[in-house]
Design a protein around this motif. Sequence first.
Motif, PDB file in Angstrom:
ATOM      1  N   VAL A 416     -37.162   5.027  -4.011  1.00 39.99           N
ATOM      2  CA  VAL A 416     -36.740   5.042  -2.614  1.00 39.99           C
ATOM      3  C   VAL A 416     -35.382   5.741  -2.485  1.00 39.99           C
ATOM      4  CG1 VAL A 416     -36.085   3.592  -0.639  1.00 39.99           C
ATOM      5  CG2 VAL A 416     -38.043   2.947  -2.071  1.00 39.99           C
ATOM      6  N   ALA A 417     -34.483   5.463  -3.427  1.00 40.60           N
ATOM      7  CA  ALA A 417     -33.134   6.035  -3.349  1.00 40.60           C
ATOM      8  C   ALA A 417     -33.169   7.551  -3.510  1.00 40.60           C
ATOM      9  CB  ALA A 417     -32.246   5.403  -4.419  1.00 40.60           C
ATOM     10  N   TYR A 418     -33.899   8.066  -4.512  1.00 43.19           N
ATOM     11  CA  TYR A 418     -33.888   9.532  -4.666  1.00 43.19           C
ATOM     12  C   TYR A 418     -34.767  10.222  -3.629  1.00 43.19           C
ATOM     13  CZ  TYR A 418     -38.065   9.206  -7.813  1.00 43.19           C
ATOM     14  OH  TYR A 418     -39.287   8.961  -8.360  1.00 43.19           O
ATOM     15  N   SER A 419     -35.694   9.502  -2.995  1.00 40.68           N
ATOM     16  CA  SER A 419     -36.409  10.079  -1.855  1.00 40.68           C
ATOM     17  C   SER A 419     -35.448  10.302  -0.693  1.00 40.68           C
ATOM     18  CB  SER A 419     -37.555   9.160  -1.425  1.00 40.68           C
ATOM     19  OG  SER A 419     -38.500   8.999  -2.467  1.00 40.68           O
ATOM     20  N   LEU A 420     -34.604   9.301  -0.438  1.00 39.13           N
ATOM     21  CA  LEU A 420     -33.595   9.458   0.613  1.00 39.13           C
ATOM     22  C   LEU A 420     -32.592  10.556   0.253  1.00 39.13           C
ATOM     23  CD1 LEU A 420     -32.922   5.693   1.385  1.00 39.13           C
ATOM     24  CD2 LEU A 420     -34.052   7.342   2.879  1.00 39.13           C
ATOM     25  N   ARG A 421     -32.257  10.635  -1.011  1.00 43.51           N
ATOM     26  CA  ARG A 421     -31.312  11.671  -1.450  1.00 43.51           C
ATOM     27  C   ARG A 421     -31.905  13.062  -1.213  1.00 43.51           C
ATOM     28  NH1 ARG A 421     -27.000  12.974  -4.407  1.00 43.51           N
ATOM     29  NH2 ARG A 421     -27.105  14.517  -6.085  1.00 43.51           N
ATOM     30  N   PHE A 422     -33.189  13.221  -1.510  1.00 39.38           N
ATOM     31  CA  PHE A 422     -33.846  14.501  -1.282  1.00 39.38           C
ATOM     32  C   PHE A 422     -33.833  14.846   0.205  1.00 39.38           C
ATOM     33  CE2 PHE A 422     -37.389  17.253  -0.333  1.00 39.38           C
ATOM     34  CZ  PHE A 422     -37.440  18.137  -1.393  1.00 39.38           C
ATOM     35  N   LEU A 423     -34.209  13.889   1.057  1.00 40.17           N
ATOM     36  CA  LEU A 423     -34.282  14.152   2.495  1.00 40.17           C
ATOM     37  C   LEU A 423     -32.906  14.477   3.057  1.00 40.17           C
ATOM     38  CD1 LEU A 423     -36.308  14.135   4.879  1.00 40.17           C
ATOM     39  CD2 LEU A 423     -35.614  11.770   5.301  1.00 40.17           C
ATOM     40  N   TRP A 424     -31.915  13.688   2.646  1.00 39.19           N
ATOM     41  CA  TRP A 424     -30.546  13.941   3.128  1.00 39.19           C
ATOM     42  C   TRP A 424     -30.021  15.272   2.601  1.00 39.19           C
ATOM     43  CZ3 TRP A 424     -26.383  14.188  -0.341  1.00 39.19           C
ATOM     44  CH2 TRP A 424     -25.122  14.347   0.252  1.00 39.19           C
ATOM     45  N   GLY A 425     -30.229  15.520   1.301  1.00 40.09           N
ATOM     46  CA  GLY A 425     -29.674  16.726   0.707  1.00 40.09           C
ATOM     47  C   GLY A 425     -30.307  17.999   1.233  1.00 40.09           C
ATOM     48  N   ALA A 426     -31.596  17.960   1.558  1.00 36.48           N
ATOM     49  CA  ALA A 426     -32.289  19.175   1.968  1.00 36.48           C
ATOM     50  C   ALA A 426     -32.151  19.460   3.451  1.00 36.48           C
ATOM     51  CB  ALA A 426     -33.768  19.084   1.587  1.00 36.48           C
ATOM     52  N   PHE A 427     -32.101  18.428   4.304  1.00 37.10           N
ATOM     53  CA  PHE A 427     -32.279  18.667   5.738  1.00 37.10           C
ATOM     54  C   PHE A 427     -31.134  18.145   6.621  1.00 37.10           C
ATOM     55  CE2 PHE A 427     -36.561  18.531   3.915  1.00 37.10           C
ATOM     56  CZ  PHE A 427     -37.082  19.726   4.402  1.00 37.10           C
ATOM     57  N   TRP A 428     -30.335  17.215   6.140  1.00 34.95           N
ATOM     58  CA  TRP A 428     -29.377  16.591   7.046  1.00 34.95           C
ATOM     59  C   TRP A 428     -28.157  17.477   7.273  1.00 34.95           C
ATOM     60  CZ3 TRP A 428     -32.809  13.265   8.126  1.00 34.95           C
ATOM     61  CH2 TRP A 428     -32.558  12.247   9.044  1.00 34.95           C
ATOM     62  N   ASP A 429     -27.486  17.245   8.402  1.00 39.42           N
ATOM     63  CA  ASP A 429     -26.224  17.931   8.686  1.00 39.42           C
ATOM     64  C   ASP A 429     -25.116  17.256   7.886  1.00 39.42           C
ATOM     65  OD1 ASP A 429     -27.612  19.461  10.506  1.00 39.42           O
ATOM     66  OD2 ASP A 429     -27.167  18.133  12.185  1.00 39.42           O
ATOM     67  N   LYS A 430     -24.350  18.045   7.143  1.00 41.90           N
ATOM     68  CA  LYS A 430     -23.302  17.491   6.282  1.00 41.90           C
ATOM     69  C   LYS A 430     -21.943  17.934   6.784  1.00 41.90           C
ATOM     70  CE  LYS A 430     -26.313  17.764   2.242  1.00 41.90           C
ATOM     71  NZ  LYS A 430     -27.384  18.554   2.872  1.00 41.90           N
ATOM     72  N   GLU A 431     -21.002  17.035   6.657  1.00 43.88           N
ATOM     73  CA  GLU A 431     -19.641  17.350   7.059  1.00 43.88           C
ATOM     74  C   GLU A 431     -19.057  18.407   6.125  1.00 43.88           C
ATOM     75  OE1 GLU A 431     -17.317  13.859   7.131  1.00 43.88           O
ATOM     76  OE2 GLU A 431     -18.567  12.801   8.600  1.00 43.88           O
ATOM     77  N   ASN A 432     -18.283  19.290   6.711  1.00 46.59           N
ATOM     78  CA  ASN A 432     -17.590  20.354   5.971  1.00 46.59           C
ATOM     79  C   ASN A 432     -18.541  21.345   5.315  1.00 46.59           C
ATOM     80  OD1 ASN A 432     -15.117  19.024   6.589  1.00 46.59           O
ATOM     81  ND2 ASN A 432     -15.347  17.725   4.756  1.00 46.59           N
ATOM     82  N   PHE A 512     -28.511   4.312  -1.884  1.00 47.17           N
ATOM     83  CA  PHE A 512     -28.163   5.551  -1.198  1.00 47.17           C
ATOM     84  C   PHE A 512     -26.869   5.384  -0.404  1.00 47.17           C
ATOM     85  CE2 PHE A 512     -28.443   8.313   2.572  1.00 47.17           C
ATOM     86  CZ  PHE A 512     -28.470   9.547   1.932  1.00 47.17           C
ATOM     87  N   ARG A 513     -26.691   4.210   0.209  1.00 49.09           N
ATOM     88  CA  ARG A 513     -25.492   3.978   1.018  1.00 49.09           C
ATOM     89  C   ARG A 513     -24.235   3.981   0.151  1.00 49.09           C
ATOM     90  NH1 ARG A 513     -21.296   3.451   2.548  1.00 49.09           N
ATOM     91  NH2 ARG A 513     -20.400   2.335   4.334  1.00 49.09           N
ATOM     92  N   PHE A 514     -24.311   3.373  -1.021  1.00 50.19           N
ATOM     93  CA  PHE A 514     -23.143   3.285  -1.905  1.00 50.19           C
ATOM     94  C   PHE A 514     -23.296   4.223  -3.109  1.00 50.19           C
ATOM     95  CE2 PHE A 514     -23.597  -0.867   0.171  1.00 50.19           C
ATOM     96  CZ  PHE A 514     -22.375  -0.945   0.819  1.00 50.19           C
ATOM     97  N   ARG A 515     -23.873   5.398  -2.850  1.00 53.69           N
ATOM     98  CA  ARG A 515     -24.157   6.325  -3.940  1.00 53.69           C
ATOM     99  C   ARG A 515     -22.899   6.810  -4.639  1.00 53.69           C
ATOM    100  NH1 ARG A 515     -25.251   8.398   0.996  1.00 53.69           N
ATOM    101  NH2 ARG A 515     -24.198  10.317   1.677  1.00 53.69           N
ATOM    102  N   HIS A 516     -21.823   7.021  -3.911  1.00 47.09           N
ATOM    103  CA  HIS A 516     -20.604   7.518  -4.531  1.00 47.09           C
ATOM    104  C   HIS A 516     -19.958   6.447  -5.405  1.00 47.09           C
ATOM    105  CE1 HIS A 516     -20.720  11.222  -2.251  1.00 47.09           C
ATOM    106  NE2 HIS A 516     -20.911  10.522  -1.131  1.00 47.09           N
ATOM    107  N   GLU A 517     -20.065   5.206  -5.028  1.00 49.61           N
ATOM    108  CA  GLU A 517     -19.432   4.132  -5.783  1.00 49.61           C
ATOM    109  C   GLU A 517     -20.278   3.686  -6.973  1.00 49.61           C
ATOM    110  OE1 GLU A 517     -19.980   4.170  -2.626  1.00 49.61           O
ATOM    111  OE2 GLU A 517     -18.041   4.165  -1.602  1.00 49.61           O
ATOM    112  N   ILE A 518     -21.604   3.795  -6.868  1.00 49.22           N
ATOM    113  CA  ILE A 518     -22.483   3.237  -7.903  1.00 49.22           C
ATOM    114  C   ILE A 518     -23.086   4.329  -8.791  1.00 49.22           C
ATOM    115  CG2 ILE A 518     -24.559   1.869  -8.319  1.00 49.22           C
ATOM    116  CD1 ILE A 518     -24.061   0.423  -5.700  1.00 49.22           C
ATOM    117  N   VAL A 519     -23.723   5.293  -8.162  1.00 42.01           N
ATOM    118  CA  VAL A 519     -24.520   6.263  -8.920  1.00 42.01           C
ATOM    119  C   VAL A 519     -23.668   7.391  -9.465  1.00 42.01           C
ATOM    120  CG1 VAL A 519     -26.498   7.803  -8.838  1.00 42.01           C
ATOM    121  CG2 VAL A 519     -26.514   5.677  -7.520  1.00 42.01           C
TER     122      VAL A 519
END
Length: 986
Positions: A416-432, A512-519
């Motif tokens: 579930v986590a890397y599915s969300l990562r794929f969707l966010w990484g490929a299609f979402w609007d990212k800051e900067n 996915f929410r705490f990806r920077h702190e955990i993963v």
Amino acid sequence: MTTVLIAHFIAAAIAPLLVRQWGRNAFLALAVVPGVSTLWALFQIPAIMRGETLAVSIPWAPEFSLRLGLYMDALGLVMTLIAAGVGALILIYCARYFDDSEPGLARFAGVFVAFAGAMLGLVLADDLIQLFVYWELTTVFSYLLIGHSTELKESRRAAMTALTVTTFGGLAMLVGMIMLGETAGTYVISEIVASPPAGALVNVALVLIMVGAMSKSALLPFSLWLPAAMRAPTPVSGYLHAAAMVKAGVYLVARLTPAFHDVAVWKYTALFFGTLTMVLAGWKALRQYDLKLVLAYGTISQLGFLITLLGAGTQAGALAGISMLIAHSLFKAPLFLVVGVIDHSTGTRDLRELSGLRSSMPVTFWTSVVALASMAGLPPTLGFAAKELAFGAFEHGGGADIAVLAGIVIGSTFTVAYSLRFLWGAFWDKENVPATPLHAPGPLLQAPAAVLAGLGLLGGLLSTLVDPFLAVYADTVPVAEGDYAKHLALWHGLGLPLLLSAVCVAGGLALFRFRHEIVWAGTRTALPDADRVYRRMLAALENLALQVTGGTQRGSLPVYLGTILVTLVVAAGWWMVSGRIWEGDYPAVRLWDSPVQIIPVLIIGASALLTLFVRRRLFAVILVGTGGYGVAALFYLMGAPDIALTQFLVETVSLVVFVLVLRRFPARFSAPALRGRRVWNLALGAATGVLVAAMTWFALAGRQEPSISAGYPAAAEEAGGYNIISVLLVDVRAWDTMGEISVLAAAAAGVASLMFVRRRAQPRKTPGGVMALSVTEPPPPADGQRGLDLGGLRFAPRRMHVEPRWARTWLPGADALPTERRSVIFEVVSRFLFPVIMVISVYLLLTGHTAIGGGFAGGIVAGLAFIVRYLAGGRFELYATAWVQPGALIGAGLAVATGTALGGAVFGTDVLAGGDTYIDFWILGEAHVTVSMLFDIGVYLLVIGLILDILRSLGARIDEQIERDAAHSEAQARTGGPERPEEVIS
């Protein structure tokens, strides 16, 4: 089924022609073959659901319980639909993914379709050895597809890694298959599954087979090859690594589990490595930035999941496994295709550089949403229904099942986590990150992924209707103790599986929410890089090999030969002495049949001993040849004129070859060996000779059964011949002869390739800035020598035929020789002898089946005729006489022999089937014509081509080197210093 397989390989053969003719649109035509195969498979569903099977069986080697068999049941039908259906859609995808200018596109198309055919053969094979053949074909084809971009070092390295790992597993699997087949008494898979053997040997066989399955399906510790294989084009990833190749190991586990579901080593190996792979690869996927690598590690994780389910040995696990098998193909293949669309449109796959594609690529976005929902196990997709079944398959088990259930829950959370990562990484609007520029993909590029993702959604909605079909396979595995039969459905009610699904979704969202702190917390949470470990292992192995080779391979032929002979004397002599083999009841030793035989024996012994004392290499070669002629004479005196003739001819050719090669060696041997070394060599040679003679005597004298040779006269008469030796070679042992002439062809190619390797002509810049090629001109003719106009030809010609530009002479090519090297008598005699010898060779060919001769002897005689022309007139005479390329003769010989072999299957009863007839030639009389004569003609042509190739390589080529060295020395003498020889071109 046979038609489906043949159609794929025919399409693969013509694919390069279609691509060259139609460009990338040829993929649309090629997609018809797997598309029609898919439709044919769909029409078989009603019969399979009634419990029927489709089977085709052709005896191959009945004595060894081998046959060419195809078999389709529910599992085979599912794999056929996946391999053919997904393959058809990806071929359509290729029609817009590639450009017409893509390097190697024609080759790619042929290999891709051939791979699809090999995969279908693998899942339909009903024989273990046949399955292994298709297994290795997929390995070879995947190597070619992964290394499609041959100009890139990374692609070549990835292809070699995949080949090395999967070949290792395949060899281990082959040993296991042979052990299993021998224990079961049959290699037919359906018979083994129906009546499985048992015992310790079977357990070992199953472990080896599981190693092969794990390597093919990229389970730990063999998973390193799959991420590296992402160097391949995206269609390759979408097919091989989502729907085809990696499914081969999963299929093998699914095929054998109904038979060995209660074998502990099979079950727990699958559960342990499957669960471990699912968890560790899922964690690894969370740390990737390349969208393709996210899917690659996700694929490894899902493959571990599949092996766990299908190897569990329960009805619920089997049903969940085959459901997830279909679901995985329907969500992972479209996700790979989506990555290809994104890469094709934006030029990048790095999720840190992608932004805003959700609005600019809506079709691709929603296709990804549906496929990712199925991968994450969200309703109402087929992935959700299959995952619910998977959780339910282990909810009532003991300690092992609880551990497995915990593992697949953790792995599903990572999914579930890397599915969300794929969707966010490929299609979402990212800051900067600015919106990614792109060129809009065409509808045909997006349609295959959308269709596959849509089928995954439809499969979930219609899961209740799909259940009876999948249950046909699942019911071949018994229900687990204390459990009840499970069914595929979108809703199983409130229970532990639904609760665990909710836990996975919540855990995935939290990761996915705490990806920077955990993963992504630095390297502390990173797993070892498998590719780096693999490279270090290869480097250590290479270093070890260098050390061992440096210590043992010292470049001394006497040391190598002495080691071999000492090992032979000790290993074989010990058993002969300790076993007191001479105490048996043997007939009296007969020293000779006739006192005349003593004469060639004395000649053989004397020539062998004299070879040890001569100092000139030429004398040694002549003495060795004399020994060979003595052996031929002994054959003749013992009543084997055919073998004697062949020995005489081979010895003559060998003598000529030795003499040709000796031109590049010093005239004398190096410093003589010390006295002690010579005594040791003499003792070792004598011991080896006595041992081999004793082994031969005891083997023949100790025969317990009648000799097989008693049936040779009847076999020769049945084959329509009177020459038993010839009949043996081209009728009784025709398969052996096929192998021998193939080895001869390979040897000829090896000799030619070694001798004709040369650097390409390098352009040089003239003072005026113009590029020019350096060409060495022929030296001026010697005094008294006629000028030879060969069109500027100096060294190795592009073709062997040279047409001199003057009136007809005895040996036109001889005019290129210096006067001191010519012999008028030899030239005239060779010109007279050449047609006579060629007529004799044809006579030996035609009469070989009824009298002394045959294709091999006739070919050598013809080769000797060319040798005489070459020795008399030099290499240009060889070119003028042999106007056909040696490779063409070798290829024609192999083609004629192979065509005769296959013709027996088409027009007769079996491969290499024989036949004979009588043809009346009126005045010339009646001729006895046999099919084996055609086979002999193939041997005849191949032998002539081999000798011509040797003459061209070891004769003409060495002549060129000698002339070039002489010209270089002459140039040095003129200039008074060393000169860099100019590059010579043909």
